[in-house]
Design a protein around this motif. Structure first.
Motif, PDB file in Angstrom:
ATOM      1  N   ILE A   1     -83.908 -60.760 -91.312  1.00 38.10           N
ATOM      2  CA  ILE A   1     -84.994 -59.944 -91.864  1.00 38.10           C
ATOM      3  C   ILE A   1     -86.217 -59.972 -90.955  1.00 38.10           C
ATOM      4  O   ILE A   1     -86.961 -58.991 -90.856  1.00 38.10           O
ATOM      5  CB  ILE A   1     -85.339 -60.390 -93.307  1.00 38.10           C
ATOM      6  N   VAL A   2     -86.430 -61.085 -90.248  1.00 38.76           N
ATOM      7  CA  VAL A   2     -87.534 -61.143 -89.284  1.00 38.76           C
ATOM      8  C   VAL A   2     -87.279 -60.159 -88.141  1.00 38.76           C
ATOM      9  O   VAL A   2     -88.196 -59.448 -87.699  1.00 38.76           O
ATOM     10  CB  VAL A   2     -87.710 -62.577 -88.734  1.00 38.76           C
TER      11      VAL A   2
ATOM     12  N   ASN B   1     -88.699 -52.492 -87.153  1.00 38.38           N
ATOM     13  CA  ASN B   1     -89.430 -51.448 -87.885  1.00 38.38           C
ATOM     14  C   ASN B   1     -90.837 -51.222 -87.351  1.00 38.38           C
ATOM     15  O   ASN B   1     -91.341 -50.091 -87.378  1.00 38.38           O
ATOM     16  CB  ASN B   1     -89.501 -51.810 -89.377  1.00 38.38           C
ATOM     17  N   THR B   2     -91.484 -52.292 -86.880  1.00 37.87           N
ATOM     18  CA  THR B   2     -92.894 -52.193 -86.480  1.00 37.87           C
ATOM     19  C   THR B   2     -93.112 -52.297 -84.971  1.00 37.87           C
ATOM     20  O   THR B   2     -94.229 -52.092 -84.500  1.00 37.87           O
ATOM     21  CB  THR B   2     -93.712 -53.303 -87.165  1.00 37.87           C
ATOM     22  N   LYS B   3     -92.056 -52.667 -84.233  1.00 36.99           N
ATOM     23  CA  LYS B   3     -92.129 -52.830 -82.773  1.00 36.99           C
ATOM     24  C   LYS B   3     -93.113 -53.910 -82.349  1.00 36.99           C
ATOM     25  O   LYS B   3     -93.664 -53.880 -81.248  1.00 36.99           O
ATOM     26  CB  LYS B   3     -92.524 -51.496 -82.085  1.00 36.99           C
ATOM     27  N   GLU B   4     -93.297 -54.913 -83.218  1.00 35.67           N
ATOM     28  CA  GLU B   4     -94.220 -56.002 -82.890  1.00 35.67           C
ATOM     29  C   GLU B   4     -93.844 -57.262 -83.675  1.00 35.67           C
ATOM     30  O   GLU B   4     -93.327 -57.167 -84.796  1.00 35.67           O
ATOM     31  CB  GLU B   4     -95.665 -55.601 -83.205  1.00 35.67           C
ATOM     32  N   LYS B   5     -94.120 -58.425 -83.069  1.00 36.58           N
ATOM     33  CA  LYS B   5     -93.806 -59.700 -83.717  1.00 36.58           C
ATOM     34  C   LYS B   5     -95.004 -60.244 -84.483  1.00 36.58           C
ATOM     35  O   LYS B   5     -96.152 -59.973 -84.135  1.00 36.58           O
ATOM     36  CB  LYS B   5     -93.382 -60.735 -82.671  1.00 36.58           C
TER      37      LYS B   5
ATOM     38  N   VAL C   1     -98.461 -55.192 -96.837  1.00 35.48           N
ATOM     39  CA  VAL C   1     -97.426 -54.227 -96.481  1.00 35.48           C
ATOM     40  C   VAL C   1     -96.094 -54.956 -96.282  1.00 35.48           C
ATOM     41  O   VAL C   1     -96.034 -55.998 -95.615  1.00 35.48           O
ATOM     42  CB  VAL C   1     -97.792 -53.459 -95.194  1.00 35.48           C
ATOM     43  N   VAL C   2     -95.028 -54.418 -96.852  1.00 37.03           N
ATOM     44  CA  VAL C   2     -93.690 -54.980 -96.661  1.00 37.03           C
ATOM     45  C   VAL C   2     -93.102 -54.340 -95.405  1.00 37.03           C
ATOM     46  O   VAL C   2     -92.927 -53.123 -95.344  1.00 37.03           O
ATOM     47  CB  VAL C   2     -92.780 -54.711 -97.875  1.00 37.03           C
ATOM     48  N   THR C   3     -92.807 -55.153 -94.410  1.00 37.47           N
ATOM     49  CA  THR C   3     -92.348 -54.630 -93.116  1.00 37.47           C
ATOM     50  C   THR C   3     -90.831 -54.614 -92.971  1.00 37.47           C
ATOM     51  O   THR C   3     -90.319 -53.976 -92.055  1.00 37.47           O
ATOM     52  CB  THR C   3     -92.950 -55.456 -91.968  1.00 37.47           C
ATOM     53  N   ALA C   4     -90.107 -55.312 -93.840  1.00 38.24           N
ATOM     54  CA  ALA C   4     -88.644 -55.321 -93.764  1.00 38.24           C
ATOM     55  C   ALA C   4     -88.054 -55.734 -95.104  1.00 38.24           C
ATOM     56  O   ALA C   4     -88.672 -56.500 -95.854  1.00 38.24           O
ATOM     57  CB  ALA C   4     -88.164 -56.266 -92.670  1.00 38.24           C
ATOM     58  N   VAL C   5     -86.859 -55.228 -95.394  1.00 36.09           N
ATOM     59  CA  VAL C   5     -86.152 -55.579 -96.632  1.00 36.09           C
ATOM     60  C   VAL C   5     -84.663 -55.726 -96.323  1.00 36.09           C
ATOM     61  O   VAL C   5     -84.160 -55.171 -95.347  1.00 36.09           O
ATOM     62  CB  VAL C   5     -86.334 -54.497 -97.728  1.00 36.09           C
TER      63      VAL C   5
ATOM     64  N   LEU D   1     -96.363 -63.577 -91.864  1.00 36.84           N
ATOM     65  CA  LEU D   1     -95.274 -62.868 -92.533  1.00 36.84           C
ATOM     66  C   LEU D   1     -94.593 -63.824 -93.498  1.00 36.84           C
ATOM     67  O   LEU D   1     -94.087 -64.869 -93.092  1.00 36.84           O
ATOM     68  CB  LEU D   1     -94.265 -62.345 -91.510  1.00 36.84           C
ATOM     69  N   ALA D   2     -94.589 -63.479 -94.776  1.00 36.36           N
ATOM     70  CA  ALA D   2     -93.941 -64.314 -95.799  1.00 36.36           C
ATOM     71  C   ALA D   2     -92.625 -63.674 -96.233  1.00 36.36           C
ATOM     72  O   ALA D   2     -92.567 -62.461 -96.463  1.00 36.36           O
ATOM     73  CB  ALA D   2     -94.857 -64.490 -97.004  1.00 36.36           C
ATOM     74  N   VAL D   3     -91.575 -64.481 -96.339  1.00 34.66           N
ATOM     75  CA  VAL D   3     -90.234 -63.990 -96.684  1.00 34.66           C
ATOM     76  C   VAL D   3     -89.752 -64.663 -97.967  1.00 34.66           C
ATOM     77  O   VAL D   3     -89.880 -65.883 -98.116  1.00 34.66           O
ATOM     78  CB  VAL D   3     -89.233 -64.273 -95.540  1.00 34.66           C
ATOM     79  N   ASP D   4     -89.196 -63.864 -98.862  1.00 30.49           N
ATOM     80  CA  ASP D   4     -88.620 -64.434-100.089  1.00 30.49           C
ATOM     81  C   ASP D   4     -87.712 -63.399-100.739  1.00 30.49           C
ATOM     82  O   ASP D   4     -87.771 -62.212-100.413  1.00 30.49           O
ATOM     83  CB  ASP D   4     -89.723 -64.844-101.068  1.00 30.49           C
ATOM     84  N   GLY D   5     -86.884 -63.849-101.671  1.00 27.56           N
ATOM     85  CA  GLY D   5     -85.966 -62.963-102.376  1.00 27.56           C
ATOM     86  C   GLY D   5     -86.217 -62.982-103.873  1.00 27.56           C
ATOM     87  O   GLY D   5     -86.766 -63.946-104.418  1.00 27.56           O
ATOM     88  N   GLU D   6     -85.826 -61.912-104.541  1.00 28.97           N
ATOM     89  CA  GLU D   6     -85.892 -61.843-106.009  1.00 28.97           C
ATOM     90  C   GLU D   6     -84.558 -61.334-106.531  1.00 28.97           C
ATOM     91  O   GLU D   6     -83.908 -60.491-105.913  1.00 28.97           O
ATOM     92  CB  GLU D   6     -87.038 -60.939-106.469  1.00 28.97           C
ATOM     93  N   LYS D   7     -84.153 -61.855-107.674  1.00 26.75           N
ATOM     94  CA  LYS D   7     -82.871 -61.462-108.270  1.00 26.75           C
ATOM     95  C   LYS D   7     -83.118 -60.414-109.351  1.00 26.75           C
ATOM     96  O   LYS D   7     -83.931 -60.624-110.252  1.00 26.75           O
ATOM     97  CB  LYS D   7     -82.176 -62.684-108.863  1.00 26.75           C
TER      98      LYS D   7
END
Length: 390
Positions: free
Chosen positions: A199-200, A206-210, A180-184, A66-72
Motif C-alpha cells: 500500500i505504501v 498514485n502521487t509520484k512522491e514518497k 487525504v487518502v493516497t492509497a487503498v 502517512l498512517a496505514v490501517d485497515g477496517e473490517k
C-alpha cells in the motif's frame, strides 16, 4: 448518511431536490442505476489516482506523515450461510429431501406444472451450487474451513465487538496534512505484514512522491518487514511488533515469563530470569540467510522460578537472528521523536473509519464478490477525498 442503495437513489431522484438537480430531471430506475455503477467499476481505481494527484496539486498532501490501517466491513452475506463440509452435506440432504417431496407432489389448479418446474429448477441449482462448494472445500483438505454460500470470497473475521461475520478488510493510507487518502487496498484476511509495503508503494504510484514517515500498527509488522524497511527503504517507518507491550514487564497475560525476560550478558550468552546461563543446542539456517537458534535452560530442575517459566523439564527459547531489527525499532519508538510521531497515527487514521461507519452509515457491503467489494471501498474513499477538496 450516504445513500448507497440503488432503490433509495431511485426514490431520491423522484422526491429530493438535490438528487433531481444532479440527475438533471431524469428518473432512471434502480436497475439502470445499478447497471451504471457496475459498468464503471473497473474505472474507479484510475479515478481515485487522478483525484489523489489533484489533491497534491492543490497542496492538500504534505508528504510528511502517512498512517496505514485497515477496517473490517461485513460482506453482503450472513454468517449463517458460512458452512464447513459437514454443514454443506447437511444442507444438501435437506434440499434433496425437499426435491423428492416436490417431485412426488400432484399437480392441481393451485400448484400448476409451470410452478412445479420452476421450483424443481431452483432446487437443482442450489444442489449444484452446494456440490461445487463441497468439492472446493475437499480440495483444501480442512474439515473446519468455512465457505460462505452467498459470497464465497468473504471470509469470517472477528470484529472489534467480538462478533464473527463474513467480511472484507479495507486498508487505507492517509496523509497527515489534510487527511487525504493516497492509497487503498482490499483483502479477505486480517492485516498482514506483507500488505504494508504494497500500500505504501501504491501511494507512491498514485502521487509520484514518497512520504518521510510511515506509521502502522503491529498487524503490519514482522521480522521480514523490519529487515526490508531497515535495509532497502528510504522512508522512516514506525512499526511496533506484537510483543512490544509485553516486553515492558516481561510477562505474558497468564503471568508466565515471556521470551523478553531472557537477556544477553556481557559475553553474549543468553541468561534466564533466574540469572543462569542457557545452553545453545541447535541453529537452523534458512534460504534467505537468517537463522533461528534454540537455547535451553541449564538449571531448571531446582529453580525456584520454574513455576512461572515452564511446565516442561527445561525451558527453551527460539532466537531469530533478525531480532536486531526489532530491537532497533523498539528503541526508535521509545525515543521522544518516536513517541510523538506514533501518537499521530491513531488520531489520523481512526477518524476516517468512524466517518465511514457512523456518518456515511457504511457498515455492510451492497455488492458481492472480492472485486466488487474492493471497488465499493474505492468509491467510498473517492468521496472521502472529494469531501476534503470541497
Amino acid at each position: 448518511i450516504s445513500t448507497m442503495s440503488c432503490r433509495l437513489i431511485w426514490d431520491a431522484v423522484i422526491n429530493r431536490s438535490d438528487f433531481i438537480y444532479l440527475a438533471a430531471g431524469q428518473v432512471p430506475n434502480f436497475r439502470t442505476i445499478n447497471n451504471f455503477r457496475l459498468r464503471h467499476l473497473e474505472n474507479l481505481p484510475d479515478l481515485f489516482a487522478q483525484i489523489a494527484m489533484m489533491c497534491k496539486e492543490l497542496g492538500l498532501i504534505g508528504f510528511e506523515h502517512l498512517a496505514v490501517d485497515g477496517e473490517k466491513i461485513q460482506a453482503n452475506a450472513s454468517f449463517k450461510k458460512s458452512k464447513n463440509i459437514k454443514g454443506i452435506e447437511k444442507e444438501y440432504e435437506k434440499i434433496k429431501k425437499g426435491m423428492e417431496k416436490l417431485l412426488d407432489k400432484d399437480v392441481n389448479e393451485y400448484f400448476t406444472e409451470e410452478i412445479k418446474e420452476k421450483r424443481v429448477q431452483r432446487l437443482s441449482e442450489k444442489l449444484d451450487k452446494l456440490e461445487t462448494f463441497k468439492k472446493h472445500l475437499e480440495k483444501i483438505g480442512d474439515k473446519e474451513k468455512r465457505i460462505n454460500m452467498t459470497d464465497s470470497d468473504a471470509n469470517n473475521m472477528t470484529h472489534k465487538d467480538g462478533s464473527k461475520k463474513p467480511s472484507y478488510n479495507h486498508q487505507s493510507a492517509r496523509d497527515g496534512k489534510c487527511g487525504v487518502v493516497t492509497a487503498v487496498q482490499t483483502t479477505n484476511t486480517n492485516d498482514k505484514p506483507e500488505d504494508l509495503l504494497k500500500i505504501v508503494d501504491k501511494s507512491i504510484e498514485n502521487t509520484k512522491e514518497k512520504h518521510e514517515e510511515i506509521t502502522a500498527d503491529c498487524g503490519f509488522c514482522d521480522y521480514n518487514t523490519l529487515q526490508e524497511v531497515d535495509e532497502k527503504r528510504t522512508e522512516e517507518f514506525y512499526l511496533p511488533d506484537r510483543r512490544c507491550e509485553t516486553a515492558k514487564n516481561g510477562e505474558t497475560k497468564s503471568g508466565k515469563y515471556h521470551i523478553e525476560k531472557f537477556t544477553k550478558d556481557e559475553s553474549g550468552d543468553y541468561v534466564c530470569p533466574a540469572g543462569l546461563k542457557m545452553k545453545c543446542i541447535h541453529t537452523k539456517e534458512y534460504e534467505d540467510g537468517h537463522t533461528v537458534t534454540i537455547y535451553e535452560g541449564t538449571g531448571c530442575e531446582n529453580c525456584d522460578k520454574k513455576e512461572k517459566c515452564t511446565k516442561g523439564k527445561k525451558r527453551r527459547i527460539n532466537v531469530d537472528s533478525r531480532v536486531i531489527y526489532r530491537d532497533e525499532m523498539r528503541e526508535k519508538l521509545k525515543s521522544e521523536k518516536g513517541r510523538e510521531t506514533y501518537m499521530k497515527r491513531q488520531g489520523l487514521i481512526e477518524p476516517v473509519h468512524g466517518d465511514d461507519q457512523k456518518n456515511k452509515g457504511w457498515i455492510q457491503h451492497h455488492l458481492r464478490g472480492a472485486f466488487k467489494a474492493a471497488m465499493e471501498f474505492v468509491l467510498i474513499r473517492i468521496t472521502t477525498n472529494l469531501g476534503i477538496m470541497i
